[in-house]
Design a protein around this motif. Structure first.
Motif, short mmCIF file in Angstrom:
data_model
loop_
_atom_site.label_atom_id
_atom_site.label_comp_id
_atom_site.label_asym_id
_atom_site.label_seq_id
_atom_site.Cartn_x
_atom_site.Cartn_y
_atom_site.Cartn_z
N MET A 63 0.84 -1.20 0.00
CA MET A 63 0.00 0.00 0.00
C MET A 63 0.87 1.25 0.00
SD MET A 63 -1.37 0.41 3.94
CE MET A 63 -2.24 -1.17 3.96
N GLU A 64 0.21 2.37 -0.17
CA GLU A 64 0.90 3.65 -0.15
C GLU A 64 1.55 3.91 1.21
OE1 GLU A 64 -1.43 7.32 0.31
OE2 GLU A 64 -3.24 6.05 0.37
N ASP A 65 2.56 4.76 1.21
CA ASP A 65 3.17 5.24 2.43
C ASP A 65 2.16 6.17 3.12
OD1 ASP A 65 4.66 6.37 4.43
OD2 ASP A 65 6.13 7.32 3.11
N LEU A 66 1.81 5.87 4.37
CA LEU A 66 0.77 6.63 5.07
C LEU A 66 1.34 7.67 6.04
CD1 LEU A 66 -1.71 3.72 5.96
CD2 LEU A 66 -1.80 5.30 4.01
N SER A 67 2.65 7.87 6.01
CA SER A 67 3.26 8.75 7.00
C SER A 67 2.81 10.20 6.88
CB SER A 67 4.79 8.68 6.90
OG SER A 67 5.24 9.07 5.62
N HIS A 68 2.20 10.56 5.76
CA HIS A 68 1.76 11.94 5.56
C HIS A 68 0.38 12.20 6.16
CE1 HIS A 68 -0.17 9.63 2.38
NE2 HIS A 68 -1.07 10.59 2.28
N LEU A 69 -0.30 11.18 6.63
CA LEU A 69 -1.66 11.37 7.13
C LEU A 69 -1.68 12.26 8.38
CD1 LEU A 69 -3.30 7.83 6.83
CD2 LEU A 69 -3.44 9.75 5.23
N GLU A 70 -2.71 13.04 8.48
CA GLU A 70 -2.89 13.90 9.66
C GLU A 70 -3.44 13.08 10.82
OE1 GLU A 70 -5.61 17.85 10.46
OE2 GLU A 70 -4.36 17.80 8.64
N LEU A 71 -2.90 13.30 12.01
CA LEU A 71 -3.32 12.63 13.25
C LEU A 71 -3.16 11.11 13.20
CD1 LEU A 71 -6.52 14.59 14.43
CD2 LEU A 71 -4.16 14.83 15.20
N MET A 72 -2.15 10.65 12.51
CA MET A 72 -1.91 9.22 12.45
C MET A 72 -1.22 8.77 13.75
SD MET A 72 0.09 7.10 9.49
CE MET A 72 0.27 5.33 9.55
N ASN A 73 -1.65 7.61 14.27
CA ASN A 73 -1.05 7.03 15.47
C ASN A 73 -1.09 7.98 16.67
OD1 ASN A 73 -0.38 4.60 14.17
ND2 ASN A 73 1.56 5.43 13.44
N THR A 74 -2.28 8.50 16.94
CA THR A 74 -2.41 9.48 18.03
C THR A 74 -3.24 8.96 19.19
OG1 THR A 74 -4.28 10.47 16.80
CG2 THR A 74 -2.12 11.51 16.56
N ALA A 75 -3.33 7.64 19.34
CA ALA A 75 -4.17 7.09 20.41
C ALA A 75 -3.69 7.52 21.80
CB ALA A 75 -4.20 5.56 20.32
N ASP A 76 -2.37 7.65 21.97
CA ASP A 76 -1.84 8.01 23.28
C ASP A 76 -2.02 9.48 23.61
OD1 ASP A 76 -1.07 5.41 23.71
OD2 ASP A 76 1.02 5.74 23.11
N ASP A 77 -2.20 10.30 22.61
CA ASP A 77 -2.38 11.73 22.82
C ASP A 77 -3.38 12.25 21.80
OD1 ASP A 77 -2.30 14.44 23.28
OD2 ASP A 77 -0.21 14.72 22.64
N THR A 78 -4.62 12.41 22.22
CA THR A 78 -5.68 12.84 21.30
C THR A 78 -6.00 14.33 21.43
OG1 THR A 78 -7.35 12.15 22.93
CG2 THR A 78 -6.76 10.55 21.23
N SER A 79 -5.05 15.08 21.98
CA SER A 79 -5.29 16.51 22.18
C SER A 79 -5.46 17.25 20.85
CB SER A 79 -4.15 17.13 22.98
OG SER A 79 -2.90 16.95 22.32
N GLY A 80 -4.93 16.68 19.76
CA GLY A 80 -5.06 17.31 18.46
C GLY A 80 -6.38 17.05 17.77
N TRP A 81 -7.17 16.16 18.32
CA TRP A 81 -8.47 15.83 17.72
C TRP A 81 -9.47 16.95 18.00
CZ3 TRP A 81 -10.48 11.38 15.14
CH2 TRP A 81 -9.50 10.44 14.82
N THR A 82 -10.00 17.53 16.94
CA THR A 82 -11.00 18.58 17.05
C THR A 82 -12.38 18.03 16.66
OG1 THR A 82 -10.75 19.30 14.76
CG2 THR A 82 -9.25 20.27 16.40
N ASP A 83 -13.38 18.85 16.83
CA ASP A 83 -14.73 18.47 16.40
C ASP A 83 -14.73 18.14 14.91
OD1 ASP A 83 -17.81 18.51 16.69
OD2 ASP A 83 -17.46 20.02 15.13
N ALA A 84 -13.94 18.88 14.12
CA ALA A 84 -13.89 18.64 12.68
C ALA A 84 -13.32 17.26 12.37
CB ALA A 84 -13.04 19.73 12.00
N HIS A 85 -12.30 16.83 13.12
CA HIS A 85 -11.72 15.51 12.90
C HIS A 85 -12.71 14.40 13.28
CE1 HIS A 85 -7.92 17.92 13.23
NE2 HIS A 85 -7.61 17.15 12.20
N ILE A 86 -13.36 14.58 14.42
CA ILE A 86 -14.32 13.56 14.85
C ILE A 86 -15.46 13.44 13.84
CG2 ILE A 86 -15.98 12.92 16.64
CD1 ILE A 86 -14.12 14.24 18.68
N ARG A 87 -15.94 14.58 13.36
CA ARG A 87 -17.03 14.54 12.38
C ARG A 87 -16.57 13.95 11.05
NH1 ARG A 87 -21.80 17.11 13.39
NH2 ARG A 87 -21.93 18.04 15.47
N ALA A 88 -15.33 14.21 10.66
CA ALA A 88 -14.82 13.62 9.42
C ALA A 88 -14.70 12.10 9.55
CB ALA A 88 -13.46 14.22 9.08
N ALA A 89 -14.29 11.64 10.74
CA ALA A 89 -14.23 10.20 10.99
C ALA A 89 -15.62 9.58 10.94
CB ALA A 89 -13.57 9.92 12.34
#
Length: 299
Positions: A63-89
């Motif tokens: 598969m493609e290299d996913l290192s460019h994704l925003e908020l990837m591997n952030t389970a330990d620190d979700t402080s960057g998650w905004t309402d916009a991210h939750i709604r996009a998910a």
């Protein structure tokens, strides 16, 4: 891991390990990534090839290299998650849910689809569920509280009454591990698009199950009931729009509450077992948020 925990947990897990979703997960992920539906592929990594040679125990996804994704591997620190991210998910997984809603018979025919839990399974696995929450209470009493054990005990004791209702709900394809460990976002200006990977636990079930998991990982302890209720309703409207099916709001909320119960005993307690030997930094926060979500649901 279960065997290292010993006692009743080791015994109960050994008797039920064929039913917990890990069996044939290598085939399931390759099967998922071979799906060609454009609406589904919009929300997964770009796949170049899938290679399977069982006689060599070779199962490979290119598969493609996913290192460019925003908020990837952030389970330990979700402080960057905004309402916009939750709604996009929610919008992305809701589109997948809507695409497959009501297609259960077709999905069951997929050769890679794993075991789909039934009431009979859940009831027969009662010794495992009890061993898991007892282990959690013994190992982590400072944050898996007596209150939590009591809630789990109540859920388990009534499986035969609530799980049949859960089974009757409209079902779709579930990611079944839908949290910040397995998702990121593509950004185009202000537009965020979900990219979900690691589909090896995928199954069929009520769409609300994926929502519950994502919210328990991304919400904070100061969240309000109104905010949670708003996300539940947003998910319903996303699935309704994607499926072209009218979904009753009251039934949807009931499904969310039942998914909370399922997630609590059928996944969180598994995390707690693994946490005995592998430090999941996110887990204490998830337990606290899930406790609040459960309190809201019972109000």
């Amino acid at each position: 891991v279960a065997q290292m925990c010993g006692g009743k947990l080791a015994s109960a897990h050994n008797k039920n390990k064929h039913r917990i979703g890990l069996t044939e997960c290598h085939n399931r992920e390759l099967g998922i990534y071979k799906m060609t539906e454009p609406r589904f592929r919009k929300y997964i990594p770009k796949i170049f090839d899938c290679y399977s040679k069982p006689e060599r125990e070779a199962f490979v996804v290119v598969m493609e290299d996913l290192s460019h994704l925003e908020l990837m591997n952030t389970a330990d620190d979700t402080s960057g998650w905004t309402d916009a991210h939750i709604r996009a998910a929610i919008e992305g997984i809701g589109d997948i849910h809507g695409l497959t809603l009501g297609q259960e018979d077709m999905m069951r025919m997929m050769p890679w689809m794993g075991r789909i839990m039934t009431t009979e399974d859940m009831v027969e696995m009662t010794p495992l569920w009890r061993a898991l929450y007892n282990h959690a209470g013994d190992e982590f009493p400072e944050w898996f509280l007596e209150e939590d054990k009591g809630v789990c005990q109540g859920i388990i004791s009534k499986i035969d009454s609530w799980y049949p209702e859960y089974e009757k709900l409209p079902r779709s394809l579930l990611h079944n591990d839908f949290n910040p460990r397995n998702v990121g976002f593509r950004r185009d200006g202000d537009e965020l698009t979900l990219c979900a990977y690691d589909w090896e636990l995928a199954t069929i079930g009520a769409p609300q199950r994926d929502l519950v998991e994502m919210l328990s990982f991304t919400l904070q302890e100061h969240v309000t009931k109104e905010t949670v209720d708003g996300y539940v309703e947003y998910h319903r409207t996303c699935v309704e729009k994607a499926s072209g099916t009218t979904l009753d709001p009251d039934q949807w909320v009931m499904g969310y509450r039942l998914a909370l119960q399922d997630f609590s005993i059928n996944r969180v307690c598994m995390y707690l077992m693994a946490h005995t030997f592998r430090n999941y930094k996110f887990l204490e926060r998830v337990i606290r948020v899930l406790r609040i979500m459960g309190q809201f649901a019972r109000e």
